[in-house]
Scaffold this motif. Structure first.
Motif, PDB file in Angstrom:
ATOM      1  N   ARG A  33      -5.308   3.526  -2.999  1.00 27.82           N
ATOM      2  CA  ARG A  33      -6.019   2.839  -4.072  1.00 27.82           C
ATOM      3  C   ARG A  33      -5.044   2.343  -5.120  1.00 27.82           C
ATOM      4  O   ARG A  33      -3.932   2.857  -5.223  1.00 27.82           O
ATOM      5  N   GLU A  34      -5.509   1.377  -5.921  1.00 28.07           N
ATOM      6  CA  GLU A  34      -4.701   0.815  -7.000  1.00 28.07           C
ATOM      7  C   GLU A  34      -5.483   0.880  -8.304  1.00 28.07           C
ATOM      8  O   GLU A  34      -6.702   1.001  -8.296  1.00 28.07           O
ATOM      9  N   GLY A  35      -4.760   0.787  -9.397  1.00 30.18           N
ATOM     10  CA  GLY A  35      -5.421   0.638 -10.690  1.00 30.18           C
ATOM     11  C   GLY A  35      -5.527   1.918 -11.493  1.00 30.18           C
ATOM     12  O   GLY A  35      -6.127   1.936 -12.567  1.00 30.18           O
ATOM     13  N   GLY A  36      -4.959   2.985 -11.003  1.00 29.40           N
ATOM     14  CA  GLY A  36      -4.922   4.226 -11.775  1.00 29.40           C
ATOM     15  C   GLY A  36      -6.158   5.080 -11.607  1.00 29.40           C
ATOM     16  O   GLY A  36      -7.226   4.610 -11.195  1.00 29.40           O
ATOM     17  N   GLY A  37      -5.994   6.372 -11.906  1.00 26.73           N
ATOM     18  CA  GLY A  37      -7.135   7.282 -11.920  1.00 26.73           C
ATOM     19  C   GLY A  37      -7.557   7.816 -10.563  1.00 26.73           C
ATOM     20  O   GLY A  37      -8.581   8.486 -10.461  1.00 26.73           O
ATOM     21  N   ASN A  38      -6.770   7.558  -9.512  1.00 28.39           N
ATOM     22  CA  ASN A  38      -7.200   7.975  -8.173  1.00 28.39           C
ATOM     23  C   ASN A  38      -6.420   9.159  -7.598  1.00 28.39           C
ATOM     24  O   ASN A  38      -6.819   9.727  -6.588  1.00 28.39           O
ATOM     25  N   ASN A  39      -5.300   9.484  -8.229  1.00 29.82           N
ATOM     26  CA  ASN A  39      -4.438  10.521  -7.648  1.00 29.82           C
ATOM     27  C   ASN A  39      -4.939  11.929  -7.941  1.00 29.82           C
ATOM     28  O   ASN A  39      -5.719  12.149  -8.857  1.00 29.82           O
ATOM     29  N   ILE A  40      -4.423  12.864  -7.154  1.00 30.60           N
ATOM     30  CA  ILE A  40      -4.830  14.265  -7.292  1.00 30.60           C
ATOM     31  C   ILE A  40      -3.589  15.103  -7.590  1.00 30.60           C
ATOM     32  O   ILE A  40      -2.537  14.918  -6.963  1.00 30.60           O
ATOM     33  N   TYR A  41      -3.729  15.999  -8.567  1.00 32.85           N
ATOM     34  CA  TYR A  41      -2.588  16.781  -9.059  1.00 32.85           C
ATOM     35  C   TYR A  41      -2.915  18.267  -9.112  1.00 32.85           C
ATOM     36  O   TYR A  41      -4.084  18.671  -9.154  1.00 32.85           O
ATOM     37  N   GLY A  42      -1.850  19.056  -9.177  1.00 30.75           N
ATOM     38  CA  GLY A  42      -1.983  20.484  -9.466  1.00 30.75           C
ATOM     39  C   GLY A  42      -2.782  21.234  -8.414  1.00 30.75           C
ATOM     40  O   GLY A  42      -2.698  20.938  -7.219  1.00 30.75           O
ATOM     41  N   LEU A  78      -1.096  13.977  -4.583  1.00 35.78           N
ATOM     42  CA  LEU A  78      -1.832  13.499  -3.409  1.00 35.78           C
ATOM     43  C   LEU A  78      -2.420  12.136  -3.751  1.00 35.78           C
ATOM     44  O   LEU A  78      -3.117  12.000  -4.756  1.00 35.78           O
ATOM     45  N   LYS A  79      -2.104  11.132  -2.926  1.00 36.99           N
ATOM     46  CA  LYS A  79      -2.504   9.758  -3.269  1.00 36.99           C
ATOM     47  C   LYS A  79      -3.327   9.089  -2.172  1.00 36.99           C
ATOM     48  O   LYS A  79      -2.861   8.987  -1.035  1.00 36.99           O
ATOM     49  N   PRO A  80      -4.497   8.567  -2.519  1.00 41.05           N
ATOM     50  CA  PRO A  80      -5.253   7.762  -1.561  1.00 41.05           C
ATOM     51  C   PRO A  80      -4.751   6.314  -1.593  1.00 41.05           C
ATOM     52  O   PRO A  80      -3.901   5.975  -2.420  1.00 41.05           O
ATOM     53  N   SER A 120       7.443   8.583 -20.061  1.00 39.73           N
ATOM     54  CA  SER A 120       7.344   7.138 -19.863  1.00 39.73           C
ATOM     55  C   SER A 120       7.614   6.727 -18.427  1.00 39.73           C
ATOM     56  O   SER A 120       8.265   7.436 -17.664  1.00 39.73           O
ATOM     57  N   GLU A 121       7.103   5.551 -18.114  1.00 42.91           N
ATOM     58  CA  GLU A 121       7.273   4.939 -16.785  1.00 42.91           C
ATOM     59  C   GLU A 121       7.765   3.516 -17.013  1.00 42.91           C
ATOM     60  O   GLU A 121       7.191   2.784 -17.829  1.00 42.91           O
ATOM     61  N   LEU A 122       8.835   3.155 -16.325  1.00 43.03           N
ATOM     62  CA  LEU A 122       9.405   1.815 -16.472  1.00 43.03           C
ATOM     63  C   LEU A 122       9.004   0.954 -15.284  1.00 43.03           C
ATOM     64  O   LEU A 122       9.184   1.359 -14.136  1.00 43.03           O
ATOM     65  N   THR A 146       0.849  -1.210   0.000  1.00 47.02           N
ATOM     66  CA  THR A 146       0.000   0.000   0.000  1.00 47.02           C
ATOM     67  C   THR A 146       0.879   1.253   0.000  1.00 47.02           C
ATOM     68  O   THR A 146       2.047   1.225   0.387  1.00 47.02           O
ATOM     69  N   LYS A 147       0.279   2.337  -0.412  1.00 45.50           N
ATOM     70  CA  LYS A 147       1.032   3.588  -0.531  1.00 45.50           C
ATOM     71  C   LYS A 147       1.429   4.125   0.844  1.00 45.50           C
ATOM     72  O   LYS A 147       2.480   4.738   1.004  1.00 45.50           O
ATOM     73  N   LYS A 148       0.588   3.869   1.832  1.00 43.79           N
ATOM     74  CA  LYS A 148       0.933   4.288   3.196  1.00 43.79           C
ATOM     75  C   LYS A 148       2.201   3.580   3.676  1.00 43.79           C
ATOM     76  O   LYS A 148       3.075   4.202   4.297  1.00 43.79           O
ATOM     77  N   MET A 158       3.244  12.923  -2.204  1.00 39.24           N
ATOM     78  CA  MET A 158       4.485  12.514  -2.864  1.00 39.24           C
ATOM     79  C   MET A 158       5.027  13.651  -3.713  1.00 39.24           C
ATOM     80  O   MET A 158       4.257  14.418  -4.297  1.00 39.24           O
ATOM     81  N   GLN A 159       6.319  13.727  -3.753  1.00 37.35           N
ATOM     82  CA  GLN A 159       6.989  14.661  -4.652  1.00 37.35           C
ATOM     83  C   GLN A 159       6.563  14.343  -6.083  1.00 37.35           C
ATOM     84  O   GLN A 159       6.545  13.182  -6.478  1.00 37.35           O
ATOM     85  N   ARG A 160       6.178  15.329  -6.845  1.00 42.02           N
ATOM     86  CA  ARG A 160       5.842  15.051  -8.236  1.00 42.02           C
ATOM     87  C   ARG A 160       7.118  14.910  -9.056  1.00 42.02           C
ATOM     88  O   ARG A 160       8.014  15.744  -8.989  1.00 42.02           O
ATOM     89  N   ILE A 161       7.182  13.829  -9.821  1.00 40.09           N
ATOM     90  CA  ILE A 161       8.342  13.587 -10.667  1.00 40.09           C
ATOM     91  C   ILE A 161       8.038  14.109 -12.072  1.00 40.09           C
ATOM     92  O   ILE A 161       6.951  13.860 -12.595  1.00 40.09           O
ATOM     93  N   PHE A 162       8.993  14.837 -12.634  1.00 39.35           N
ATOM     94  CA  PHE A 162       8.812  15.364 -13.986  1.00 39.35           C
ATOM     95  C   PHE A 162       9.831  14.735 -14.927  1.00 39.35           C
ATOM     96  O   PHE A 162      10.985  15.165 -14.960  1.00 39.35           O
TER      97      PHE A 162
HETATM   98  P1  ADP Z   1      -1.789   3.208  -9.030  1.00 37.11           P
HETATM   99  O1  ADP Z   1      -1.564   2.210  -7.961  1.00 37.11           O
HETATM  100  O2  ADP Z   1      -3.197   3.648  -9.137  1.00 37.11           O
HETATM  101  O3  ADP Z   1      -1.184   2.783 -10.344  1.00 37.11           O
HETATM  102  P2  ADP Z   1       0.371   5.171  -8.989  1.00 37.11           P
HETATM  103  O4  ADP Z   1       1.065   5.649  -7.768  1.00 37.11           O
HETATM  104  O5  ADP Z   1       1.142   4.273  -9.875  1.00 37.11           O
HETATM  105  O6  ADP Z   1      -1.014   4.516  -8.537  1.00 37.11           O
HETATM  106  O7  ADP Z   1      -0.118   6.428  -9.812  1.00 37.11           O
HETATM  107  C1  ADP Z   1      -0.776   6.311 -11.057  1.00 37.11           C
HETATM  108  C2  ADP Z   1      -0.037   7.096 -12.125  1.00 37.11           C
HETATM  109  O8  ADP Z   1       0.106   8.453 -11.724  1.00 37.11           O
HETATM  110  C3  ADP Z   1       1.381   6.616 -12.391  1.00 37.11           C
HETATM  111  O9  ADP Z   1       1.408   5.565 -13.323  1.00 37.11           O
HETATM  112  C4  ADP Z   1       2.055   7.867 -12.893  1.00 37.11           C
HETATM  113  O10 ADP Z   1       1.769   8.051 -14.277  1.00 37.11           O
HETATM  114  C5  ADP Z   1       1.360   8.969 -12.122  1.00 37.11           C
HETATM  115  N1  ADP Z   1       2.146   9.310 -10.905  1.00 37.11           N
HETATM  116  C6  ADP Z   1       2.068   8.707  -9.692  1.00 37.11           C
HETATM  117  N2  ADP Z   1       2.928   9.244  -8.810  1.00 37.11           N
HETATM  118  C7  ADP Z   1       3.570  10.222  -9.464  1.00 37.11           C
HETATM  119  C8  ADP Z   1       4.592  11.163  -9.102  1.00 37.11           C
HETATM  120  N3  ADP Z   1       5.100  11.186  -7.870  1.00 37.11           N
HETATM  121  N4  ADP Z   1       5.012  12.033 -10.040  1.00 37.11           N
HETATM  122  C9  ADP Z   1       4.500  12.019 -11.293  1.00 37.11           C
HETATM  123  N5  ADP Z   1       3.543  11.167 -11.692  1.00 37.11           N
HETATM  124  C10 ADP Z   1       3.076  10.268 -10.810  1.00 37.11           C
END
Ligand code: ADP
Ligand code: MG
Ligand code: MG
Length: 499
Positions: free
Chosen positions: A391-400, A387-389, A449-451, A333-335, A424-428
């Protein structure tokens, strides 16, 4: 050789394209040197190759495509050419894999650490609370998992400014695309073998990707440890799954290469068809289950009623090998990711100092929201955070700016609510141009991209049977999009071209 990478997105090779102040500039015009005739030929070849080789997903335009195999099939969304990536960063990510595998195992054994770290989250997040309840029940009955199987995927982005490889998250449940990712690498090698001369690209720089066979092998080895020749591997699936071919690839390898049968069941089906024998053996309609491989159960949507939760508990109580067990699930989990990033926490779980240093090097800034100093920073520069709750599977995070709005709202509701999230620190990552193929159509986009590196871990008591890196997944998305889900339509599957 600079000419050799003319057509590749330049991620990871940003030394050449960065200006002094660290702002990256777009290195090439998208069409430079590649004629539209050649492009059209490559796209045509790509579409044919995907169709012939099973690099496919269910088509969302067909209602039955998530239920019936062979109906409504479309090629998987892909990048036409592999993403350029520095070899040293790729090797770094591979090298981290067995250490993360070991870490998950160690953390999973510390039930109090999991319960304590998640105790505040539990109060405000009903889903995490239900998972923790199952975990508590296992602690109360002193249930031990002697055979432990982890199929994880650790995801990274390359931070453009610092040139550091930083971990996005570690997935311990339902890691997607072990079946399709290796096909993407194979496709890219095929394309470069045929057109590499024109593109001045070398197919051998796309590393071999064995994700599907390695995952199948780990599942087969776990099945063998269970030691019942008539038992099956059960895949827990969602009621509808457009990414089913990714799973069918594993089933097919298990059957053909290892002679192991698989069955696919939803949580609802397990609730009605499943029962335990007095010794804890899990039966599904009288069929013994040796290994439970979850490709569902990671989101609250998978538990629409109490029966699905009772199925999850039943499985956890059984002697079947669970991939993941409830402890492995919670460890991802993210926590917990955020707790592990605190000073002196890794040291509690890992003996080797070098291993600790290596892991810490890939940790981005992570904070819990009771940290008042960081809250002040976020309010001033919310665009630098995610900002991350839980959750898994995408579409749940909060930005900007939404980060700020959300924090203000949560603070109003009472500080307890903040415990549902981590910061979390936003990665660019460096942006670069790329050709994406989606639904038979070529798009030219600016992407990041994400590896992801797949890892497998299997142990039986003191014996570690598997602890290895199992191949990779690259997901490439339009740089203006925050989230990265492939099936959700935000991203495409990709592979790497090592530079
Ligand atoms: P999930 O478990 O829903 O996949 P992630 O933490 O992987 O949650 O976040 C979903 C997507 O959000 C990632 O695939 C990435 O594209 C983007 N993301 C997540 N964390 C960051 C971050 N710290 N900086 C930039 N992009 C992020
Ligand atoms: Mg995840
Ligand atoms: Mg993710």
């Amino acid at each position: 050789s600079s000419a050799s990478s003319t057509f590749l997105p330049k991620h990871g090779k940003s030394e050449e394209i960065d200006t002094q102040d660290g702002n990256s500039i777009i290195p090439i015009s998208l069409n430079e040197g590649v004629s539209s005739k050649l492009l059209q030929k490559m796209v045509h070849d790509a579409l044919v190759w995907c169709s012939l080789h099973g690099l496919v997903v269910g088509d969302k335009n067909n209602q039955r495509s998530g239920k019936v195999p062979g109906v409504g099939i479309v090629h998987a969304p892909i990048a036409l050419l592999p993403m350029s990536f520095a070899q040293r960063h790729f090797l770094q990510a591979c090298e981290l894999t067995p250490i993360f595998n070991e870490l998950v195992d160690r953390v999973s054994l510390d039930g109090n650490f999991l319960q304590d770290s998640l105790s505040r989250t539990k109060k405000v997040d009903a889903f995490t609370s239900r998972l923790l309840d199952i975990h508590s029940k296992m602690l109360e009955t002193n249930k031990k998992e002697e055979i432990r199987l982890g199929l994880h995927r650790s995801d990274y982005m390359l931070d453009a400014q610092s040139k550091d490889l930083l971990q996005i998250e570690l997935n311990t449940i339902s890691c997607s695309f072990p079946g399709l990712s290796c096909l993407v690498s194979e496709f890219h090698r095929y394309l470069l073998n045929h057109y590499g001369g024109d593109l001045k690209l070398d197919s051998t720089r796309v590393p071999e990707n064995m994700a599907s066979t390695r995952y199948a092998e780990a599942l087969a080895k776990a099945w063998k440890e269970y030691n019942n020749a008539r038992a099956v591997i059960m895949i827990v699936v969602q009621t509808e799954e457009r990414n089913m071919y990714d799973q069918h690839w594993l089933c097919s390898i298990l059957k053909e290469k290892y002679g192991v049968m698989t069955i696919q069941k939803t949580l609802a089906e397990i609730a009605t068809e499943g029962r335990l024998q007095p010794d804890g053996t899990l039966l599904i309609n009288d069929q013994v289950v040796a290994v439970i491989y979850f490709r569902a159960g990671y989101t609250p949507n998978d538990y629409p009623s109490e029966s699905e939760w009772s199925a999850r508990l039943l499985m956890e109580q059984s002697t079947a090998i669970k991939c993941p067990s409830i402890s492995y699930h919670l460890a991802g989990t993210k926590k917990i990711q955020q707790e592990l990033a605190k000073p002196n926490v890794l040291e509690r779980f890992l003996d080797d100092k070098d291993d600790v240093t290596k892991l810490r090097k890939c940790f981005a800034g992570l904070w819990s929201l009771d940290d008042s100093k960081i809250m002040k920073d976020v309010m001033e520069r919310p665009e630098l955070f995610v900002l991350k709750p839980q959750r898994e599977g995408g579409g749940n995070n909060i930005y900007g700016d939404d980060v700020k709005q959300m924090l203000l709202k949560l603070q109003k509701e009472g500080s307890e609510e903040l415990a549902a999230y981590i910061l979390m620190q936003r990665i660019f990552p460096t942006e670069s141009p790329a050709f994406l193929v989606q639904d038979g159509i070529l798009h030219e986009e600016h992407v990041i991209s994400e590896l992801g590196i797949y890892g497998a871990y299997l142990r039986n008591k003191d014996k570690v049977i598997v602890n290895e890196q199992c191949g990779y997944l690259t997901r490439t998305k339009v740089s203006s999009s925050n989230e990265g889900g492939v099936v959700a339509g935000f991203a495409v599957l990709d592979s790497v071209y090592l530079t």
